[in-house]
Design a protein around this motif. Sequence first.
Motif, PDB file in Angstrom:
ATOM      1  N   LEU A  15       0.836  -1.209   0.000  1.00 38.26           N
ATOM      2  CA  LEU A  15       0.000   0.000   0.000  1.00 38.26           C
ATOM      3  C   LEU A  15       0.868   1.255   0.000  1.00 38.26           C
ATOM      4  O   LEU A  15       0.543   2.231  -0.689  1.00 38.26           O
ATOM      5  N   ALA A  16       1.972   1.226   0.741  1.00 37.61           N
ATOM      6  CA  ALA A  16       2.899   2.374   0.728  1.00 37.61           C
ATOM      7  C   ALA A  16       3.482   2.547  -0.668  1.00 37.61           C
ATOM      8  O   ALA A  16       3.611   3.672  -1.163  1.00 37.61           O
ATOM      9  N   ALA A  17       3.819   1.445  -1.308  1.00 40.65           N
ATOM     10  CA  ALA A  17       4.353   1.512  -2.672  1.00 40.65           C
ATOM     11  C   ALA A  17       3.300   2.055  -3.633  1.00 40.65           C
ATOM     12  O   ALA A  17       3.610   2.870  -4.511  1.00 40.65           O
ATOM     13  N   ALA A  18       2.057   1.634  -3.471  1.00 39.04           N
ATOM     14  CA  ALA A  18       0.980   2.128  -4.335  1.00 39.04           C
ATOM     15  C   ALA A  18       0.831   3.641  -4.179  1.00 39.04           C
ATOM     16  O   ALA A  18       0.637   4.356  -5.169  1.00 39.04           O
ATOM     17  N   ARG A  19       0.949   4.147  -2.962  1.00 35.98           N
ATOM     18  CA  ARG A  19       0.885   5.601  -2.747  1.00 35.98           C
ATOM     19  C   ARG A  19       2.007   6.306  -3.510  1.00 35.98           C
ATOM     20  O   ARG A  19       1.782   7.336  -4.142  1.00 35.98           O
ATOM     21  N   GLN A  20       3.207   5.765  -3.413  1.00 33.04           N
ATOM     22  CA  GLN A  20       4.349   6.376  -4.093  1.00 33.04           C
ATOM     23  C   GLN A  20       4.136   6.391  -5.604  1.00 33.04           C
ATOM     24  O   GLN A  20       4.396   7.392  -6.267  1.00 33.04           O
ATOM     25  N   VAL A  21       3.670   5.281  -6.147  1.00 35.38           N
ATOM     26  CA  VAL A  21       3.436   5.198  -7.587  1.00 35.38           C
ATOM     27  C   VAL A  21       2.337   6.178  -7.989  1.00 35.38           C
ATOM     28  O   VAL A  21       2.444   6.865  -9.017  1.00 35.38           O
ATOM     29  N   LEU A  22       1.305   6.283  -7.188  1.00 37.50           N
ATOM     30  CA  LEU A  22       0.220   7.226  -7.495  1.00 37.50           C
ATOM     31  C   LEU A  22       0.721   8.665  -7.483  1.00 37.50           C
ATOM     32  O   LEU A  22       0.288   9.478  -8.288  1.00 37.50           O
ATOM     33  N   ARG A  23       1.612   8.989  -6.566  1.00 39.85           N
ATOM     34  CA  ARG A  23       2.170  10.342  -6.528  1.00 39.85           C
ATOM     35  C   ARG A  23       2.868  10.671  -7.837  1.00 39.85           C
ATOM     36  O   ARG A  23       2.791  11.788  -8.322  1.00 39.85           O
ATOM     37  N   ARG A  24       3.564   9.689  -8.374  1.00 37.63           N
ATOM     38  CA  ARG A  24       4.327   9.915  -9.611  1.00 37.63           C
ATOM     39  C   ARG A  24       3.477   9.763 -10.858  1.00 37.63           C
ATOM     40  O   ARG A  24       3.619  10.517 -11.811  1.00 37.63           O
ATOM     41  N   GLN A  25       2.595   8.764 -10.909  1.00 35.36           N
ATOM     42  CA  GLN A  25       1.906   8.416 -12.145  1.00 35.36           C
ATOM     43  C   GLN A  25       0.418   8.720 -12.143  1.00 35.36           C
ATOM     44  O   GLN A  25      -0.224   8.607 -13.181  1.00 35.36           O
ATOM     45  N   GLY A  26      -0.149   9.052 -10.999  1.00 34.47           N
ATOM     46  CA  GLY A  26      -1.573   9.306 -10.938  1.00 34.47           C
ATOM     47  C   GLY A  26      -2.372   8.061 -11.282  1.00 34.47           C
ATOM     48  O   GLY A  26      -1.971   6.949 -10.953  1.00 34.47           O
ATOM     49  N   ALA A  27      -3.465   8.254 -11.976  1.00 38.12           N
ATOM     50  CA  ALA A  27      -4.397   7.171 -12.253  1.00 38.12           C
ATOM     51  C   ALA A  27      -3.840   6.109 -13.190  1.00 38.12           C
ATOM     52  O   ALA A  27      -4.461   5.079 -13.392  1.00 38.12           O
ATOM     53  N   THR A  28      -2.668   6.328 -13.745  1.00 44.12           N
ATOM     54  CA  THR A  28      -2.078   5.336 -14.649  1.00 44.12           C
ATOM     55  C   THR A  28      -1.326   4.242 -13.889  1.00 44.12           C
ATOM     56  O   THR A  28      -0.603   3.462 -14.499  1.00 44.12           O
ATOM     57  N   LEU A  31       0.120  -2.456 -11.750  1.00 42.29           N
ATOM     58  CA  LEU A  31       0.539  -3.412 -10.743  1.00 42.29           C
ATOM     59  C   LEU A  31       2.040  -3.691 -10.854  1.00 42.29           C
ATOM     60  O   LEU A  31       2.713  -3.888  -9.840  1.00 42.29           O
ATOM     61  N   ASP A  32       2.565  -3.702 -12.067  1.00 40.56           N
ATOM     62  CA  ASP A  32       4.008  -3.893 -12.255  1.00 40.56           C
ATOM     63  C   ASP A  32       4.801  -2.808 -11.530  1.00 40.56           C
ATOM     64  O   ASP A  32       5.799  -3.098 -10.854  1.00 40.56           O
ATOM     65  N   ALA A  33       4.362  -1.558 -11.683  1.00 37.34           N
ATOM     66  CA  ALA A  33       5.066  -0.442 -11.047  1.00 37.34           C
ATOM     67  C   ALA A  33       4.990  -0.541  -9.522  1.00 37.34           C
ATOM     68  O   ALA A  33       5.965  -0.257  -8.826  1.00 37.34           O
ATOM     69  N   VAL A  34       3.843  -0.947  -8.994  1.00 41.90           N
ATOM     70  CA  VAL A  34       3.688  -1.091  -7.543  1.00 41.90           C
ATOM     71  C   VAL A  34       4.597  -2.204  -7.037  1.00 41.90           C
ATOM     72  O   VAL A  34       5.283  -2.044  -6.020  1.00 41.90           O
ATOM     73  N   ALA A  35       4.622  -3.323  -7.736  1.00 47.62           N
ATOM     74  CA  ALA A  35       5.478  -4.437  -7.329  1.00 47.62           C
ATOM     75  C   ALA A  35       6.949  -4.004  -7.323  1.00 47.62           C
ATOM     76  O   ALA A  35       7.680  -4.287  -6.370  1.00 47.62           O
ATOM     77  N   ARG A  36       7.367  -3.315  -8.382  1.00 47.27           N
ATOM     78  CA  ARG A  36       8.752  -2.829  -8.448  1.00 47.27           C
ATOM     79  C   ARG A  36       9.063  -1.900  -7.279  1.00 47.27           C
ATOM     80  O   ARG A  36      10.109  -2.006  -6.639  1.00 47.27           O
ATOM     81  N   GLU A  37       8.158  -0.959  -7.030  1.00 48.01           N
ATOM     82  CA  GLU A  37       8.357   0.011  -5.940  1.00 48.01           C
ATOM     83  C   GLU A  37       8.480  -0.703  -4.589  1.00 48.01           C
ATOM     84  O   GLU A  37       9.275  -0.298  -3.741  1.00 48.01           O
ATOM     85  N   ALA A  38       7.703  -1.754  -4.403  1.00 49.14           N
ATOM     86  CA  ALA A  38       7.717  -2.492  -3.135  1.00 49.14           C
ATOM     87  C   ALA A  38       8.865  -3.482  -3.053  1.00 49.14           C
ATOM     88  O   ALA A  38       9.139  -4.032  -1.980  1.00 49.14           O
ATOM     89  N   GLY A  39       9.511  -3.746  -4.184  1.00 47.89           N
ATOM     90  CA  GLY A  39      10.592  -4.718  -4.192  1.00 47.89           C
ATOM     91  C   GLY A  39      10.101  -6.142  -4.060  1.00 47.89           C
ATOM     92  O   GLY A  39      10.727  -6.980  -3.415  1.00 47.89           O
ATOM     93  N   ILE A  40       8.957  -6.409  -4.663  1.00 46.47           N
ATOM     94  CA  ILE A  40       8.334  -7.728  -4.594  1.00 46.47           C
ATOM     95  C   ILE A  40       7.964  -8.142  -6.015  1.00 46.47           C
ATOM     96  O   ILE A  40       7.799  -7.287  -6.889  1.00 46.47           O
ATOM     97  N   SER A  41       7.834  -9.419  -6.236  1.00 43.42           N
ATOM     98  CA  SER A  41       7.437  -9.870  -7.576  1.00 43.42           C
ATOM     99  C   SER A  41       5.969  -9.514  -7.810  1.00 43.42           C
ATOM    100  O   SER A  41       5.197  -9.340  -6.862  1.00 43.42           O
ATOM    101  N   LYS A  42       5.603  -9.432  -9.087  1.00 46.46           N
ATOM    102  CA  LYS A  42       4.199  -9.163  -9.402  1.00 46.46           C
ATOM    103  C   LYS A  42       3.330 -10.299  -8.869  1.00 46.46           C
ATOM    104  O   LYS A  42       2.222 -10.064  -8.374  1.00 46.46           O
ATOM    105  N   GLY A  43       3.840 -11.528  -8.928  1.00 45.78           N
ATOM    106  CA  GLY A  43       3.109 -12.667  -8.365  1.00 45.78           C
ATOM    107  C   GLY A  43       2.874 -12.501  -6.873  1.00 45.78           C
ATOM    108  O   GLY A  43       1.812 -12.845  -6.361  1.00 45.78           O
ATOM    109  N   GLY A  44       3.873 -11.965  -6.169  1.00 45.32           N
ATOM    110  CA  GLY A  44       3.712 -11.701  -4.736  1.00 45.32           C
ATOM    111  C   GLY A  44       2.644 -10.661  -4.482  1.00 45.32           C
ATOM    112  O   GLY A  44       1.829 -10.792  -3.566  1.00 45.32           O
ATOM    113  N   LEU A  45       2.641  -9.624  -5.304  1.00 43.54           N
ATOM    114  CA  LEU A  45       1.601  -8.600  -5.180  1.00 43.54           C
ATOM    115  C   LEU A  45       0.230  -9.230  -5.437  1.00 43.54           C
ATOM    116  O   LEU A  45      -0.710  -9.008  -4.670  1.00 43.54           O
TER     117      LEU A  45
END
Length: 184
Positions: A15-28, A31-45
């Motif tokens: 959720l913290a990663a999703a906030r960061q991605v939203l700050r940068r990318q907005g509504a775009t 899930l790949d970007a959130v997973a990267r930001e969190a340092g987790i695989s997309k499968g983990g997300l």
Amino acid sequence: MARSAHPELTRAALLAAARQVLRRQGATLSLDAVAREAGISKGGLLHHYPTKERLLAALAHALVEDFQRELAAVHGAETAQRGPQPGAWLRAYIEVCFRPDVDEPALSAALAPLGALPEQLASLQEMQAFVLRDAEADGLPAGRAHAVRLACDGLWLGRQVGIPDLDAARLAALKEELIAWTRP
């Protein structure tokens, strides 16, 4: 991020990663970007949030919980300073609603699609029912309590839909007027 024995910590990090991605990318947000930001695989997300909607719904719930905690802290400070007076909860609501929020535009844009999902909308409405209950229990006439609350909500909503915002002097005057309405 390594697999955690504490899934609640992983969800919080997502959720913290999703906030960061939203700050940068907005509504775009992706899930790949959130997973990267969190340092987790997309499968983990996807294990924790199988869809973008589920992730956004969880984020919306977290934001409401954050708002409730902030409101409770401000209300507690108001009560500690002045004692339990009528209008104290509404003064705290005004204070919190008038604070600038750096996440507001991106988060609002990203969470707007949840309004079209009836089950998510119902859940969010249920979670936010406290505003009706607590405004009415604040010791002021119900009509005045809701006028104050709805003015704060209208200020926030106006910003979301592009209604011209008030300048600093007008915002200060509005805030003072609303606070005056909370005095018995």
